[in-house]
Design a protein around this motif. Sequence first.
Motif, PDB file in Angstrom:
ATOM      1  N   ILE A 147      -2.110   2.620  -4.177  1.00  0.00           N
ATOM      2  CA  ILE A 147      -0.797   2.156  -3.352  1.00  0.00           C
ATOM      3  C   ILE A 147      -1.027   1.459  -2.626  1.00  0.00           C
ATOM      4  O   ILE A 147      -0.534   0.807  -1.799  1.00  0.00           O
ATOM      5  N   ASN A 148      -1.834   2.606  -1.582  1.00  0.00           N
ATOM      6  CA  ASN A 148      -2.079   1.871  -0.088  1.00  0.00           C
ATOM      7  C   ASN A 148      -3.151   0.895   0.092  1.00  0.00           C
ATOM      8  O   ASN A 148      -2.627  -0.090   0.969  1.00  0.00           O
ATOM      9  N   LEU A 149      -3.451   0.657  -1.551  1.00  0.00           N
ATOM     10  CA  LEU A 149      -4.391  -0.785  -1.235  1.00  0.00           C
ATOM     11  C   LEU A 149      -3.874  -1.878  -1.366  1.00  0.00           C
ATOM     12  O   LEU A 149      -3.539  -2.013  -0.639  1.00  0.00           O
ATOM     13  N   ILE A 150      -2.717  -1.638  -2.199  1.00  0.00           N
ATOM     14  CA  ILE A 150      -1.787  -2.721  -3.059  1.00  0.00           C
ATOM     15  C   ILE A 150      -0.790  -2.690  -1.662  1.00  0.00           C
ATOM     16  O   ILE A 150      -0.686  -4.043  -1.307  1.00  0.00           O
ATOM     17  N   GLU A 151      -0.547  -2.239  -0.402  1.00  0.00           N
ATOM     18  CA  GLU A 151      -0.363  -2.708   0.397  1.00  0.00           C
ATOM     19  C   GLU A 151      -0.518  -3.311   1.894  1.00  0.00           C
ATOM     20  O   GLU A 151      -0.072  -3.718   2.639  1.00  0.00           O
ATOM     21  N   LYS A 152      -1.674  -3.535   1.235  1.00  0.00           N
ATOM     22  CA  LYS A 152      -2.741  -4.181   2.441  1.00  0.00           C
ATOM     23  C   LYS A 152      -2.769  -5.949   1.614  1.00  0.00           C
ATOM     24  O   LYS A 152      -3.268  -6.542   2.073  1.00  0.00           O
ATOM     25  N   MET A 153      -2.473  -5.620   0.661  1.00  0.00           N
ATOM     26  CA  MET A 153      -2.718  -7.331  -0.056  1.00  0.00           C
ATOM     27  C   MET A 153      -2.164  -8.280   1.123  1.00  0.00           C
ATOM     28  O   MET A 153      -0.886  -7.788   0.980  1.00  0.00           O
ATOM     29  N   PRO A 154      -2.640  -9.166   0.785  1.00  0.00           N
ATOM     30  CA  PRO A 154      -1.596 -10.861   1.206  1.00  0.00           C
ATOM     31  C   PRO A 154       0.093 -11.123  -0.111  1.00  0.00           C
ATOM     32  O   PRO A 154      -0.018 -10.047  -0.915  1.00  0.00           O
ATOM     33  N   ASN A 155       0.841 -11.945   1.183  1.00  0.00           N
ATOM     34  CA  ASN A 155       2.095 -12.197   0.081  1.00  0.00           C
ATOM     35  C   ASN A 155       2.410 -13.231  -0.205  1.00  0.00           C
ATOM     36  O   ASN A 155       2.957 -14.253  -0.485  1.00  0.00           O
ATOM     37  N   SER A 156       1.090 -13.632  -1.369  1.00  0.00           N
ATOM     38  CA  SER A 156       1.658 -14.632  -2.476  1.00  0.00           C
ATOM     39  C   SER A 156       2.429 -14.375  -3.650  1.00  0.00           C
ATOM     40  O   SER A 156       2.196 -13.115  -3.982  1.00  0.00           O
ATOM     41  N   ILE A 157       2.365 -15.507  -4.278  1.00  0.00           N
ATOM     42  CA  ILE A 157       3.292 -15.194  -5.386  1.00  0.00           C
ATOM     43  C   ILE A 157       2.054 -13.956  -6.524  1.00  0.00           C
ATOM     44  O   ILE A 157       1.888 -13.728  -6.912  1.00  0.00           O
ATOM     45  N   ALA A 158       0.961 -15.106  -6.553  1.00  0.00           N
ATOM     46  CA  ALA A 158      -0.233 -14.453  -7.427  1.00  0.00           C
ATOM     47  C   ALA A 158      -0.641 -13.137  -7.326  1.00  0.00           C
ATOM     48  O   ALA A 158      -0.879 -12.071  -8.025  1.00  0.00           O
ATOM     49  N   CYS A 159      -0.307 -12.651  -5.960  1.00  0.00           N
ATOM     50  CA  CYS A 159      -1.387 -11.502  -5.352  1.00  0.00           C
ATOM     51  C   CYS A 159       0.442 -10.591  -5.938  1.00  0.00           C
ATOM     52  O   CYS A 159       0.002  -9.254  -5.650  1.00  0.00           O
ATOM     53  N   ARG A 160       0.918 -11.028  -5.636  1.00  0.00           N
ATOM     54  CA  ARG A 160       2.272 -10.142  -5.549  1.00  0.00           C
ATOM     55  C   ARG A 160       2.540  -9.883  -7.540  1.00  0.00           C
ATOM     56  O   ARG A 160       2.380  -8.513  -7.650  1.00  0.00           O
ATOM     57  N   ALA A 161       2.355 -10.745  -8.356  1.00  0.00           N
ATOM     58  CA  ALA A 161       2.206  -9.937  -9.490  1.00  0.00           C
ATOM     59  C   ALA A 161       1.208  -9.823  -9.749  1.00  0.00           C
ATOM     60  O   ALA A 161       1.598  -8.595 -10.667  1.00  0.00           O
ATOM     61  N   ILE A 162      -0.249  -9.887  -9.229  1.00  0.00           N
ATOM     62  CA  ILE A 162      -1.457  -8.924  -9.885  1.00  0.00           C
ATOM     63  C   ILE A 162      -0.922  -7.462  -9.145  1.00  0.00           C
ATOM     64  O   ILE A 162      -1.103  -6.824  -9.851  1.00  0.00           O
ATOM     65  N   SER A 163      -0.727  -7.380  -8.055  1.00  0.00           N
ATOM     66  CA  SER A 163       0.353  -5.989  -6.899  1.00  0.00           C
ATOM     67  C   SER A 163       0.815  -5.719  -8.021  1.00  0.00           C
ATOM     68  O   SER A 163       0.407  -3.928  -8.328  1.00  0.00           O
ATOM     69  N   ASN A 164       1.905  -6.022  -8.859  1.00  0.00           N
ATOM     70  CA  ASN A 164       3.027  -5.263  -9.926  1.00  0.00           C
ATOM     71  C   ASN A 164       2.359  -4.474 -10.714  1.00  0.00           C
ATOM     72  O   ASN A 164       2.615  -3.640 -11.676  1.00  0.00           O
ATOM     73  N   GLN A 165       0.925  -4.990 -11.157  1.00  0.00           N
ATOM     74  CA  GLN A 165       0.603  -4.968 -12.984  1.00  0.00           C
ATOM     75  C   GLN A 165      -0.193  -3.819 -12.278  1.00  0.00           C
ATOM     76  O   GLN A 165      -0.220  -2.630 -13.236  1.00  0.00           O
ATOM     77  N   VAL A 188      -0.017  -1.406  -9.975  1.00  0.00           N
ATOM     78  CA  VAL A 188       0.628  -0.291  -9.670  1.00  0.00           C
ATOM     79  C   VAL A 188       1.325   0.733  -9.862  1.00  0.00           C
ATOM     80  O   VAL A 188       0.506   1.674 -10.752  1.00  0.00           O
ATOM     81  N   ARG A 189       1.402  -0.219 -11.318  1.00  0.00           N
ATOM     82  CA  ARG A 189       1.933  -0.061 -12.427  1.00  0.00           C
ATOM     83  C   ARG A 189       0.454   0.654 -13.862  1.00  0.00           C
ATOM     84  O   ARG A 189       1.345   2.277 -14.196  1.00  0.00           O
ATOM     85  N   SER A 190      -0.465   0.451 -13.547  1.00  0.00           N
ATOM     86  CA  SER A 190      -1.468   1.018 -14.620  1.00  0.00           C
ATOM     87  C   SER A 190      -2.036   2.008 -14.035  1.00  0.00           C
ATOM     88  O   SER A 190      -2.052   3.108 -14.131  1.00  0.00           O
ATOM     89  N   GLY A 191      -2.087   1.939 -11.973  1.00  0.00           N
ATOM     90  CA  GLY A 191      -2.633   2.711 -11.914  1.00  0.00           C
ATOM     91  C   GLY A 191      -2.502   3.743 -11.218  1.00  0.00           C
ATOM     92  O   GLY A 191      -2.997   5.155 -11.942  1.00  0.00           O
ATOM     93  N   THR A 192      -0.865   3.743 -11.256  1.00  0.00           N
ATOM     94  CA  THR A 192      -0.140   5.388 -11.657  1.00  0.00           C
ATOM     95  C   THR A 192       0.364   5.675 -12.249  1.00  0.00           C
ATOM     96  O   THR A 192       0.507   6.569 -12.577  1.00  0.00           O
ATOM     97  N   SER A 193       0.013   4.971 -14.116  1.00  0.00           N
ATOM     98  CA  SER A 193       0.434   5.315 -15.169  1.00  0.00           C
ATOM     99  C   SER A 193      -0.568   6.251 -14.786  1.00  0.00           C
ATOM    100  O   SER A 193      -0.597   7.811 -16.013  1.00  0.00           O
ATOM    101  N   VAL A 194      -1.770   6.004 -14.757  1.00  0.00           N
ATOM    102  CA  VAL A 194      -3.294   7.046 -15.223  1.00  0.00           C
ATOM    103  C   VAL A 194      -3.003   9.425 -14.656  1.00  0.00           C
ATOM    104  O   VAL A 194      -2.562   9.422 -15.583  1.00  0.00           O
ATOM    105  N   GLY A 195      -2.158   8.714 -13.464  1.00  0.00           N
ATOM    106  CA  GLY A 195      -2.075   9.890 -12.754  1.00  0.00           C
ATOM    107  C   GLY A 195      -0.596  10.423 -14.219  1.00  0.00           C
ATOM    108  O   GLY A 195      -0.890  11.782 -13.864  1.00  0.00           O
ATOM    109  N   ALA A 196       0.431   9.831 -13.642  1.00  0.00           N
ATOM    110  CA  ALA A 196       1.787  10.074 -14.945  1.00  0.00           C
ATOM    111  C   ALA A 196       0.945  11.174 -15.940  1.00  0.00           C
ATOM    112  O   ALA A 196       1.756  11.942 -16.827  1.00  0.00           O
TER     113      ALA A 196
END
Length: 120
Positions: free
Chosen positions: A18-36, A38-46
Amino acid sequence: MTTNELKIRTKQFSLEIINLIEKMPNSIACRAISNQIVRSGTSVGANYRAVCRARSDKEFVSKMNIVLEEADETVFWLEIINEKRWLSDLETQKLLDEGNQLTAIFVSSLKTVNTRLNTI
């Protein structure tokens, strides 16, 4: 490594993603990858928490395979971020290393339980 230590480690991995993604640029491609990621990365712990509540070896294997899949997917997205140079190597390398280490731990756990299941 104990179950509780791994719970803490996978939760920390989620927070660092989550901390890493908050540093990502705000482009369409970055937002798409950020969404992906965040879902997979937080799913590991859950999903690892669900593994800890498994009532049988078969349920453990089923749930752990989900954790493994999510960890591997997260490493994939980190590689994409790294190769696109959206963030510095310094920012992504620690998480890449942790993602690969977690993946190795999950693979090892699955091998151990699958061996036990196949000898019964």
